[in-house]
Design a protein around this motif. Structure first.
Motif, short mmCIF file in Angstrom:
data_model
loop_
_atom_site.label_atom_id
_atom_site.label_comp_id
_atom_site.label_asym_id
_atom_site.label_seq_id
_atom_site.Cartn_x
_atom_site.Cartn_y
_atom_site.Cartn_z
N SER A 90 0.84 -1.20 0.00
CA SER A 90 0.00 0.00 0.00
C SER A 90 0.87 1.25 0.00
O SER A 90 2.06 1.21 0.35
CB SER A 90 -0.89 0.01 1.24
OG SER A 90 -0.11 0.20 2.41
N ALA A 91 0.27 2.36 -0.38
CA ALA A 91 1.00 3.63 -0.36
C ALA A 91 1.52 3.93 1.05
O ALA A 91 2.66 4.38 1.22
CB ALA A 91 0.08 4.76 -0.85
N LYS A 92 0.70 3.66 2.05
CA LYS A 92 1.10 3.92 3.43
C LYS A 92 2.30 3.08 3.82
O LYS A 92 3.26 3.59 4.43
CB LYS A 92 -0.07 3.64 4.38
CG LYS A 92 0.26 3.88 5.85
CD LYS A 92 -0.95 3.61 6.72
CE LYS A 92 -0.61 3.83 8.21
NZ LYS A 92 -1.78 3.57 9.06
N ASP A 93 2.30 1.79 3.48
CA ASP A 93 3.41 0.92 3.87
C ASP A 93 4.69 1.24 3.10
O ASP A 93 5.79 1.15 3.65
CB ASP A 93 3.02 -0.54 3.68
CG ASP A 93 2.08 -1.03 4.78
OD1 ASP A 93 2.02 -0.39 5.84
OD2 ASP A 93 1.39 -2.05 4.55
N ILE A 94 4.55 1.61 1.84
CA ILE A 94 5.74 2.02 1.06
C ILE A 94 6.37 3.26 1.68
O ILE A 94 7.59 3.33 1.86
CB ILE A 94 5.35 2.26 -0.41
CG1 ILE A 94 4.99 0.93 -1.08
CG2 ILE A 94 6.49 2.94 -1.16
CD1 ILE A 94 4.33 1.10 -2.43
N ASP A 95 5.54 4.23 2.02
CA ASP A 95 6.06 5.44 2.66
C ASP A 95 6.70 5.13 4.00
O ASP A 95 7.79 5.65 4.33
CB ASP A 95 4.93 6.47 2.84
CG ASP A 95 4.78 7.37 1.62
OD1 ASP A 95 5.37 7.06 0.57
OD2 ASP A 95 4.08 8.38 1.72
N ASN A 96 6.05 4.28 4.80
CA ASN A 96 6.61 3.94 6.11
C ASN A 96 7.96 3.24 5.98
O ASN A 96 8.85 3.41 6.83
CB ASN A 96 5.64 3.05 6.89
CG ASN A 96 4.53 3.85 7.54
OD1 ASN A 96 4.63 5.06 7.69
ND2 ASN A 96 3.44 3.18 7.90
N ALA A 97 8.14 2.46 4.90
CA ALA A 97 9.43 1.80 4.69
C ALA A 97 10.55 2.82 4.53
O ALA A 97 11.66 2.63 5.04
CB ALA A 97 9.35 0.90 3.45
N MET A 98 10.27 3.93 3.83
CA MET A 98 11.29 4.96 3.62
C MET A 98 11.47 5.84 4.85
O MET A 98 12.58 6.26 5.16
CB MET A 98 10.92 5.82 2.41
CG MET A 98 10.82 5.03 1.10
SD MET A 98 12.30 4.03 0.76
CE MET A 98 13.51 5.31 0.49
#
Length: 292
Positions: A216-224
């Motif tokens: 998800s967009a949220k999880d991709i952002d949280n990874a960074m």
């Protein structure tokens, strides 16, 4: 009379072309250090809207950091629809939308009002500074000053040197950035410079990952954010910048640097639907609620 708070060697009279989000932020940044600032817009309604954006930005910053005088700051701000208002400026920063023809037309109109030696800067985030300079009568007095949003809080300004920019202007611009309380990153003119080229590359790959169902967009952002200590994830940043703006930059980089910057279909589709990010309430996140 010039404000005595203006640092030595800093332009006391500054012009900003464009009173949108970026232009208002740039005007605010110069007002903070004591400069007299004029913002020029295309019509009276836009000029007054720009004035209100600057005033609102200044008021919010004083709320966060008490001690400033809003009335005094706003007293050094004026707005106009006449390019002649730039005639007495020591520095003018162009902050119109990222469109080649629009910028060329605007920069030429500004330059017509300036005396030789007055510095003209573009806030372009990706367009060729050398190419824009070739459209001007005095390319030696022109360079890029790429501000970042939100301008007053951002600590970075990318100083972009064109092929014909006079060498002494580089150090002069660097000192101005320091006077604004920010750090200068000096780059030679190249498509996307350093910041947009790297930032867009990461954002486009993040979009492809959403498109492919990787996460998800949220999880991709949280990874960074959590894994690489980015203050904001690439997709939330895209929403803040504007998907239309990101598409325009990606299209230009695709044309100049090749397929690795090809805009993903998900980006094209969202822009076509009017999902432009925070400014429309929806992008990769829903901004009508918390995008976290």
């Amino acid at each position: 009379m010039n404000n005595p708070l203006v640092p030595a060697g800093f332009p006391a009279r500054v012009g900003v072309l464009g009173g949108g989000r970026m232009g208002a932020g740039i005007a605010h940044a110069f007002l903070i250090i004591g400069a007299d600032v004029v913002v020029v817009e295309r019509d009276e309604a836009s000029a007054q809207a720009g004035r209100e954006r600057v005033k609102s930005s200044a008021a919010k910053s004083i709320e966060r950091n008490p001690g400033g005088n809003l009335d005094e700051m706003v007293s050094r701000l004026s707005v106009s629809v006449d390019y002649a208002a730039f005639a007495d400026r020591e520095l003018v920063v162009e902050a119109v939308p990222e469109d080649w023809d629009l910028k060329v037309t605007a920069l030429r109109r500004v330059e017509e009002q300036l005396t030789p030696g007055t510095v003209l800067a573009s806030n372009t985030s990706s367009l060729s500074v050398s190419g824009l300079a070739e459209e001007l009568a005095r390319p030696q007095d022109f360079l890029g000053m790429h501000f970042f949003n939100p301008v007053p809080a951002s600590t970075l300004i990318e100083v972009v040197i064109g092929k014909q920019t006079r060498p002494e202007l580089v150090e002069q611009a660097r000192s101005w950035v320091h006077g604004l309380g920010k750090t200068a990153v000096v780059v030679n003119d190249a498509p996307g410079f350093a910041s947009s080229r790297l930032g867009v590359a990461i954002a486009l790959e993040a979009m492809r990952m959403v498109e492919e169902g990787v996460a998800s967009a949220k999880d991709i952002d949280n990874a960074m954010v959590l894994g690489y200590k980015h203050p904001t994830g690439p997709l939330r940043t895209t929403d803040i910048v504007g998907l239309d703006v990101r598409l325009g930059i990606a299209t230009y980089l695709h044309e100049t640097l090749g397929e690795r910057f090809a805009p993903p279909q998900i980006l094209r589709d969202k822009v076509a639907r009017g999902e432009l990010g925070r400014k429309t309430g929806k992008g990769f996140f829903d901004w009508t609620q918390s995008p976290e």
